[in-house]
Design a protein around this motif. Structure first.
Motif, PDB file in Angstrom:
ATOM      1  N   GLN A 215      33.302-131.223  58.861  1.00  0.00           N
ATOM      2  CA  GLN A 215      34.772-131.278  58.758  1.00  0.00           C
ATOM      3  C   GLN A 215      35.241-130.601  57.475  1.00  0.00           C
ATOM      4  O   GLN A 215      36.180-129.798  57.483  1.00  0.00           O
ATOM      5  CB  GLN A 215      35.212-132.736  58.783  1.00  0.00           C
ATOM      6  CG  GLN A 215      36.635-133.001  58.347  1.00  0.00           C
ATOM      7  CD  GLN A 215      36.879-134.496  58.116  1.00  0.00           C
ATOM      8  OE1 GLN A 215      36.390-135.332  58.865  1.00  0.00           O
ATOM      9  NE2 GLN A 215      37.619-134.811  57.071  1.00  0.00           N
ATOM     10  N   CYS A 216      34.585-130.906  56.368  1.00  0.00           N
ATOM     11  CA  CYS A 216      34.980-130.347  55.073  1.00  0.00           C
ATOM     12  C   CYS A 216      34.650-128.856  54.952  1.00  0.00           C
ATOM     13  O   CYS A 216      35.204-128.168  54.092  1.00  0.00           O
ATOM     14  CB  CYS A 216      34.294-131.111  53.946  1.00  0.00           C
ATOM     15  SG  CYS A 216      34.856-132.820  53.766  1.00  0.00           S
ATOM     16  N   SER A 217      33.748-128.371  55.819  1.00  0.00           N
ATOM     17  CA  SER A 217      33.274-126.988  55.733  1.00  0.00           C
ATOM     18  C   SER A 217      33.990-126.052  56.701  1.00  0.00           C
ATOM     19  O   SER A 217      33.556-124.915  56.891  1.00  0.00           O
ATOM     20  CB  SER A 217      31.759-126.937  55.978  1.00  0.00           C
ATOM     21  OG  SER A 217      31.076-127.732  55.032  1.00  0.00           O
ATOM     22  N   ILE A 218      35.067-126.517  57.336  1.00  0.00           N
ATOM     23  CA  ILE A 218      35.873-125.630  58.176  1.00  0.00           C
ATOM     24  C   ILE A 218      36.482-124.539  57.286  1.00  0.00           C
ATOM     25  O   ILE A 218      37.048-124.828  56.238  1.00  0.00           O
ATOM     26  CB  ILE A 218      36.980-126.418  58.904  1.00  0.00           C
ATOM     27  CG1 ILE A 218      36.360-127.424  59.885  1.00  0.00           C
ATOM     28  CG2 ILE A 218      37.924-125.466  59.637  1.00  0.00           C
ATOM     29  CD1 ILE A 218      37.368-128.379  60.503  1.00  0.00           C
ATOM     30  N   GLU A 219      36.323-123.292  57.710  1.00  0.00           N
ATOM     31  CA  GLU A 219      36.781-122.157  56.907  1.00  0.00           C
ATOM     32  C   GLU A 219      38.195-121.750  57.309  1.00  0.00           C
ATOM     33  O   GLU A 219      38.493-121.604  58.501  1.00  0.00           O
ATOM     34  CB  GLU A 219      35.824-120.984  57.092  1.00  0.00           C
ATOM     35  CG  GLU A 219      35.980-119.894  56.052  1.00  0.00           C
ATOM     36  CD  GLU A 219      34.842-118.902  56.099  1.00  0.00           C
ATOM     37  OE1 GLU A 219      34.192-118.717  55.061  1.00  0.00           O
ATOM     38  OE2 GLU A 219      34.605-118.312  57.179  1.00  0.00           O
ATOM     39  N   VAL A 220      39.051-121.574  56.312  1.00  0.00           N
ATOM     40  CA  VAL A 220      40.476-121.298  56.555  1.00  0.00           C
ATOM     41  C   VAL A 220      40.985-120.219  55.601  1.00  0.00           C
ATOM     42  O   VAL A 220      40.282-119.794  54.682  1.00  0.00           O
ATOM     43  CB  VAL A 220      41.328-122.575  56.360  1.00  0.00           C
ATOM     44  CG1 VAL A 220      41.010-123.630  57.398  1.00  0.00           C
ATOM     45  CG2 VAL A 220      41.152-123.137  54.939  1.00  0.00           C
ATOM     46  N   THR A 221      42.233-119.826  55.826  1.00  0.00           N
ATOM     47  CA  THR A 221      42.980-118.980  54.890  1.00  0.00           C
ATOM     48  C   THR A 221      44.255-119.728  54.499  1.00  0.00           C
ATOM     49  O   THR A 221      44.582-120.771  55.083  1.00  0.00           O
ATOM     50  CB  THR A 221      43.377-117.639  55.533  1.00  0.00           C
ATOM     51  OG1 THR A 221      44.285-117.914  56.623  1.00  0.00           O
ATOM     52  CG2 THR A 221      42.160-116.893  56.054  1.00  0.00           C
ATOM     53  N   VAL A 222      45.005-119.169  53.551  1.00  0.00           N
ATOM     54  CA  VAL A 222      46.269-119.814  53.167  1.00  0.00           C
ATOM     55  C   VAL A 222      47.246-119.833  54.341  1.00  0.00           C
ATOM     56  O   VAL A 222      48.049-120.756  54.465  1.00  0.00           O
ATOM     57  CB  VAL A 222      46.928-119.146  51.944  1.00  0.00           C
ATOM     58  CG1 VAL A 222      46.224-119.532  50.660  1.00  0.00           C
ATOM     59  CG2 VAL A 222      47.018-117.642  52.088  1.00  0.00           C
ATOM     60  N   GLU A 223      47.164-118.842  55.224  1.00  0.00           N
ATOM     61  CA  GLU A 223      48.055-118.841  56.382  1.00  0.00           C
ATOM     62  C   GLU A 223      47.742-120.005  57.322  1.00  0.00           C
ATOM     63  O   GLU A 223      48.654-120.629  57.875  1.00  0.00           O
ATOM     64  CB  GLU A 223      47.969-117.515  57.142  1.00  0.00           C
ATOM     65  CG  GLU A 223      48.972-117.424  58.281  1.00  0.00           C
ATOM     66  CD  GLU A 223      49.114-116.039  58.880  1.00  0.00           C
ATOM     67  OE1 GLU A 223      49.776-115.910  59.932  1.00  0.00           O
ATOM     68  OE2 GLU A 223      48.560-115.073  58.305  1.00  0.00           O
ATOM     69  N   ASP A 224      46.447-120.317  57.491  1.00  0.00           N
ATOM     70  CA  ASP A 224      46.066-121.477  58.316  1.00  0.00           C
ATOM     71  C   ASP A 224      46.652-122.759  57.729  1.00  0.00           C
ATOM     72  O   ASP A 224      47.195-123.602  58.459  1.00  0.00           O
ATOM     73  CB  ASP A 224      44.540-121.603  58.404  1.00  0.00           C
ATOM     74  CG  ASP A 224      43.891-120.430  59.133  1.00  0.00           C
ATOM     75  OD1 ASP A 224      44.469-119.952  60.110  1.00  0.00           O
ATOM     76  OD2 ASP A 224      42.800-120.010  58.700  1.00  0.00           O
ATOM     77  N   LEU A 225      46.541-122.912  56.403  1.00  0.00           N
ATOM     78  CA  LEU A 225      47.079-124.114  55.764  1.00  0.00           C
ATOM     79  C   LEU A 225      48.593-124.170  55.890  1.00  0.00           C
ATOM     80  O   LEU A 225      49.167-125.241  56.144  1.00  0.00           O
ATOM     81  CB  LEU A 225      46.683-124.161  54.281  1.00  0.00           C
ATOM     82  CG  LEU A 225      45.195-124.276  53.947  1.00  0.00           C
ATOM     83  CD1 LEU A 225      45.017-124.541  52.449  1.00  0.00           C
ATOM     84  CD2 LEU A 225      44.506-125.367  54.753  1.00  0.00           C
ATOM     85  N   ALA A 226      49.239-123.025  55.715  1.00  0.00           N
ATOM     86  CA  ALA A 226      50.707-122.996  55.823  1.00  0.00           C
ATOM     87  C   ALA A 226      51.165-123.346  57.228  1.00  0.00           C
ATOM     88  O   ALA A 226      52.157-124.062  57.412  1.00  0.00           O
ATOM     89  CB  ALA A 226      51.228-121.620  55.425  1.00  0.00           C
ATOM     90  N   ARG A 227      50.441-122.867  58.236  1.00  0.00           N
ATOM     91  CA  ARG A 227      50.809-123.183  59.621  1.00  0.00           C
ATOM     92  C   ARG A 227      50.632-124.671  59.901  1.00  0.00           C
ATOM     93  O   ARG A 227      51.485-125.296  60.555  1.00  0.00           O
ATOM     94  CB  ARG A 227      49.968-122.347  60.584  1.00  0.00           C
ATOM     95  CG  ARG A 227      50.268-122.600  62.058  1.00  0.00           C
ATOM     96  CD  ARG A 227      51.661-122.210  62.456  1.00  0.00           C
ATOM     97  NE  ARG A 227      51.868-120.764  62.417  1.00  0.00           N
ATOM     98  CZ  ARG A 227      53.030-120.183  62.679  1.00  0.00           C
ATOM     99  NH1 ARG A 227      54.111-120.929  62.975  1.00  0.00           N
ATOM    100  NH2 ARG A 227      53.165-118.873  62.616  1.00  0.00           N
ATOM    101  N   MET A 228      49.537-125.260  59.415  1.00  0.00           N
ATOM    102  CA  MET A 228      49.348-126.705  59.600  1.00  0.00           C
ATOM    103  C   MET A 228      50.442-127.475  58.876  1.00  0.00           C
ATOM    104  O   MET A 228      50.987-128.451  59.412  1.00  0.00           O
ATOM    105  CB  MET A 228      47.955-127.116  59.104  1.00  0.00           C
ATOM    106  CG  MET A 228      46.831-126.626  59.996  1.00  0.00           C
ATOM    107  SD  MET A 228      45.207-127.342  59.598  1.00  0.00           S
ATOM    108  CE  MET A 228      44.703-126.287  58.249  1.00  0.00           C
ATOM    109  N   GLY A 229      50.784-127.028  57.677  1.00  0.00           N
ATOM    110  CA  GLY A 229      51.862-127.668  56.940  1.00  0.00           C
ATOM    111  C   GLY A 229      53.194-127.542  57.646  1.00  0.00           C
ATOM    112  O   GLY A 229      54.003-128.482  57.660  1.00  0.00           O
TER     113      GLY A 229
END
Length: 305
Positions: free
Chosen positions: A192-206
């Motif tokens: 779970q902690c090792s899922i790879e993302v970008t800032v765009e992925d985080l922004a979309r989740m937010g």
């Protein structure tokens, strides 16, 4: 907005020198401590990015509110909060102390490691493969990115060096807080902690949390509104580890940080923000990332308080 983001990144990049990479997960020391990036996605689906926004990193503790949402969907609030509390701990994210000194030994909240391990243990599935697939699909839906996956190098690094999390998990098992095989639960937690993302992925989740779990891109509900509200409340009170109170005063946006350098922020009914800066302060938060969020919050009057 684009000019503002580029200006904020440029003005805050100097602070990366004041932080340090996370060393207790050896693979994270391979990051470039000078990286800094931001992405903003508003609820009209406008996307703005600045800095090193193409860099990928592992989600780490930013995963905790997302997994909490899935556990609440799977089990309901009553069952989840019978095993995890709702209060800030005031201790470092990997602290064991209160599990031993406070009875009953339930973790104070789902945003510290002890609480997050309990939450991960509650994900439904006949085996770890099914649980991981359900978890990944949930993250993919919320980020609107079907390609999200595990960074195997970071996962193996965490698994090799995760002795403190093992100590926490076995203590929780001995107190009857978690059920099932401890090593299997930890394996899922490390992935779970090792899922790879970008800032765009985080922004979309937010952004999808900002709309209370409704995906504006695909016009579908991913998280029930009351669960999205609960998750964002934890982000306010506990999301920035034991610096959450100071962050609430200075920034005032529901946020969750991770030791990979990511921060996911959610401005209710307005936007999601993803920030990346792997140089951390002593609390485990992105040292320049916090300053970026402070500046954008001030410039756009984003504080919810």
């Amino acid at each position: 907005m684009q000019d503002l983001l580029e200006k904020i990144i440029q003005e805050n990049r100097k602070y990366t020198e004041k932080g340090n990479l996370a060393t207790y997960i050896p693979e994270l020391t391979k990051a470039n401590k000078n990286d800094l990036a931001i992405c903003v996605i508003d609820i009209e689906n406008n996307v703005y990015k600045a800095g090193d926004y193409e860099k990928k990193f592992t989600i780490q503790s930013v995963s905790k509110p997302i997994t909490l949402a899935l556990a609440l969907i799977d089990n309901g609030k009553e069952n989840v909060f019978a095993k995890v509390g709702m209060e800030p701990s005031g201790d470092p994210f990997n602290s064991i102390m209160k599990l031993e000194t406070v009875k009953p030994s339930i973790p104070y909240n789902p945003m510290i490691n002890a609480g997050a391990i309990v939450i991960t243990s509650m994900i439904k599935g006949k085996d770890n493969d099914e649980k991981l697939e359900r978890m990944l699909n949930f993250f993919r839906s919320l980020s609107c990115n079907p390609t999200l996956n595990i960074n195997e190098d970071v996962y193996n690094s965490e698994k090799r060096t995760g002795d403190r999390n093992r100590a926490i998990a076995y203590l929780l098992k001995s107190e009857g807080i978690i059920d099932g095989d401890v090593e299997e639960i930890l394996d899922l937690y490390f992935k779970q902690c090792s899922i790879e993302v970008t800032v765009e992925d985080l922004a979309r989740m937010g952004a999808n949390l900002a709309t209370y779990g409704f995906d504006m891109l695909h016009r579908q509900r991913i998280i029930p509104e009351d669960i999205a509200r609960t998750v964002k409340t934890f982000m306010v009170t506990c999301g920035m580890y034991d610096a959450s109170g100071e962050f609430a005063i200075n920034v005032g946006i529901p946020s969750k940080s991770g030791v990979g350098g990511g921060i996911m922020s959610s401005v209710p009914k307005k936007m999601g923000i993803g920030v990346f800066g792997p140089a951390l302060d002593k609390k485990g938060n992105s040292i320049a990332g916090i300053r970026v969020l402070k500046d954008i919050s001030k410039q756009l009057s984003l504080s919810i308080f």
